[in-house]
Design a protein around this motif. Structure first.
Motif, short mmCIF file in Angstrom:
data_model
loop_
_atom_site.label_atom_id
_atom_site.label_comp_id
_atom_site.label_asym_id
_atom_site.label_seq_id
_atom_site.Cartn_x
_atom_site.Cartn_y
_atom_site.Cartn_z
N LEU A 121 -7.71 1.85 4.45
CA LEU A 121 -7.30 2.25 5.51
C LEU A 121 -8.64 2.65 6.39
CD1 LEU A 121 -3.88 2.70 5.84
CD2 LEU A 121 -4.56 4.79 5.37
N PHE A 143 -6.62 6.60 -4.94
CA PHE A 143 -6.99 6.85 -3.74
C PHE A 143 -8.13 6.52 -3.07
CE2 PHE A 143 -4.56 10.15 -7.22
CZ PHE A 143 -3.36 9.57 -6.65
N PRO A 183 -7.59 2.63 -1.35
CA PRO A 183 -6.85 2.60 -0.16
C PRO A 183 -7.12 3.11 0.40
CG PRO A 183 -5.91 2.91 -2.48
CD PRO A 183 -7.13 3.08 -2.90
N ILE A 184 -8.03 4.55 0.50
CA ILE A 184 -8.09 5.15 2.10
C ILE A 184 -9.36 4.08 2.20
CG2 ILE A 184 -9.45 7.55 2.36
CD1 ILE A 184 -6.63 7.57 2.42
#
Lengths: 337, 170
Positions: free
Chosen positions: A325, A318, A321-322
């Motif tokens: 992003l 989590f 990737p966050i």
């Protein structure tokens, strides 16, 4: 003269920081007591204000026990690494603008390194060695488990930490921390521009400092005391101090990167002299940092500890990737504007 | 993929929660509200040496000898020393002109041995030895732990609560 000023700055900052860290320990004890409907230490001095001194005095006089088959040299080295890393990280954090003192124009930052953030990231990852080496050199199973956990945890969270900072760097266009603070003038704080970056960085900071939702290296119910189980006396005190110094430094870092550093809004409209403005800015920086430290403490007494696999899931699946992003979106927005 | 990652970061997947309860961060803030609200609640801690606990009359503190009108009630029958499971009581009897005819010339309780069981009080036919409400016993030498008559004799007025309790519950 330049060198003398720097030396004075180092001594002053070290002294003040050690003092603050000692009192952060007291704050933690009093606040946790208040949260649990207790009173906490209030006997030594007025409202327990001399408690940190008493604690240090006690620890100085304690016997220094080294396990029989421990690696003596590394066992001694580990707390030194921990504390020195925790202390030196503060060197690049600007805690104020310039101040005019006795005719000298002094910059309120010990070292204005042009790779500021890289320096901090490099040093905080060195901090893992303190924990891992202490776990390994103790020749005991619980410290070893704690040390292994700490290394795995730190590596996982360092990635998302670094990636969440990159958004800030892209906005500021510089790795220098004083540039980053200057960019955040007048409410253009990075917490507004980078809310997701802020959240990921705070979570990663909790993991980096081994504070409670992520304090797996010392998880009391499972690992006795984790990596510092076999330490006593002043060496234990060094680990303890390093933990709180880390908390303080990461709070200072969050302040610098996301909460506008020493920027105090509307301070220039008060019509004060430059000297007092600088003083207010330093106090503003300290206030923000201490509020964050209190936040760290309250979180510790609110959220229970993660399981080890949950920690790794959160970190890799989590947080990373966050952070990536967030980086992409930030880049896109900067490109479009 | 982006969607799933975002969803899993910001939501807890539990059907029994409402949609707004599935966010992580608002719930963490709620938790912090609970912990912070405790800060302003009254404290449980008693500031001991300044604020002392007043034990109820059923409390078994250190055993004392009841003294009425300046004379101890004890007739030195020795039952208490016989019943004492920790062998803490030593009684030496002697004769006296008073109507009770016998009195203890020496009565010692070793407070290092006493286990506060209250058997001595239970067995006493004269209600002469009772458990007081005192619980602060400190001494720095072993010899100080042996309490003689000088420390044990207590006037009946001070033990009213306990005597009343015994009368009602024995």
């Amino acid at each position: 003269m330049e060198i003398l000023i720097t030396v004075i700055k180092i001594v002053a900052v070290m002294g003040i920081m050690l003092g603050i860290v000692a009192y952060v320990v007291l704050l933690e004890r009093r606040l946790s007591a208040a949260i649990q409907n207790r009173i906490g230490p209030n006997r030594v001095g007025w409202q327990g204000l001399l408690q940190p001194i008493a604690d240090v005095m006690k620890l100085v006089f304690k016997e220094d026990i080294v396990p029989t088959k421990a690696n003596r040299f590394i066992h001694d080295l580990a707390p030194i690494i921990s504390i020195s890393v925790a202390m030196t990280t503060f060197a690049v954090i600007p805690f104020g603008d310039r101040i005019d003192l006795f005719g000298y124009d002094i910059k309120l930052q010990i070292a204005n390194v042009n790779i500021g953030i890289l320096y901090i990231l490099a040093l905080t990852s060195l901090g893992v060695y303190g924990l891992t080496l202490s776990g390994w050199s103790s020749n005991s199973k619980y410290p070893l488990l704690g040390g292994i956990r700490s290394s795995a945890q730190m590596i996982s969270y360092e990635l998302s930490m670094g990636l969440s900072i990159i958004g800030v760097i892209m906005i500021a266009g510089s790795l220098q921390l004083d540039k980053i603070v200057e960019v955040q003038a007048a409410w253009r704080w990075n917490i507004v521009l980078q809310p997701i970056g802020f959240i990921t960085f705070v979570v990663a900071a909790f993991a980096e400092t081994n504070r409670l939702p992520f304090d797996l290296p010392e998880a009391e119910p499972e690992l006795v005391a984790g990596y510092h189980t076999e330490y006593s006396g002043m060496k234990f005190a060094m680990f303890y101090l390093a933990e709180y110094a880390n908390t303080f430094v990461s709070s200072a870092l969050i302040t610098t990167l996301f909460l506008g550093g020493w920027q105090v809004p509307f301070v220039h409209s008060l019509g004060l002299s430059d000297f007092w403005i600088s003083i207010i800015q330093v106090l503003g920086f300290l206030t923000k940092t201490i509020i964050l430290v209190a936040f760290f403490i309250v979180i510790r007494w609110t959220i229970p500890r993660f399981r080890y696999d949950q920690l790794m899931n959160l970190g890799w699946k989590f947080m990373l990737p966050i952070a990536i992003l967030n980086l992409l979106v930030t880049g896109l927005v900067i490109l479009l504007i | 993929m982006t969607y799933f990652v975002l969803r899993s970061l910001f939501f807890v997947h539990r059907k029994d929660l409402r949609w707004y309860e599935q966010f992580y961060i608002p719930q963490i803030i709620n938790g912090m509200k609970i912990t912070l609200s405790q800060v302003f609640r009254p404290k449980f801690t008693r500031q001991y040496p300044e604020v002392k606990w007043q034990p109820p009359s059923s409390f078994r503190g250190r055993p004392v000898l009841v003294e009425q009108n300046g004379i101890e009630r004890c007739v030195a029958c020795g039952l208490c020393s016989r019943v004492c499971p920790a062998l803490a009581i030593e009684v030496q009897a002697s004769e006296t002109e008073l109507p009770k005819e016998r009195y203890p010339i020496k009565f010692e309780i070793n407070m290092l041995r006493c286990i506060f069981c209250g058997f001595c009080e239970e067995v006493c036919p004269e209600e002469a030895i009772v458990m007081s409400q005192e619980f602060e016993l400190t001494f720095t030498r072993q010899e100080d732990g042996i309490f003689g008559k000088d420390k044990l004799l207590t006037s009946a007025d001070k033990l009213k609560d306990r005597l009343e309790f015994l009368r009602q519950n024995r």
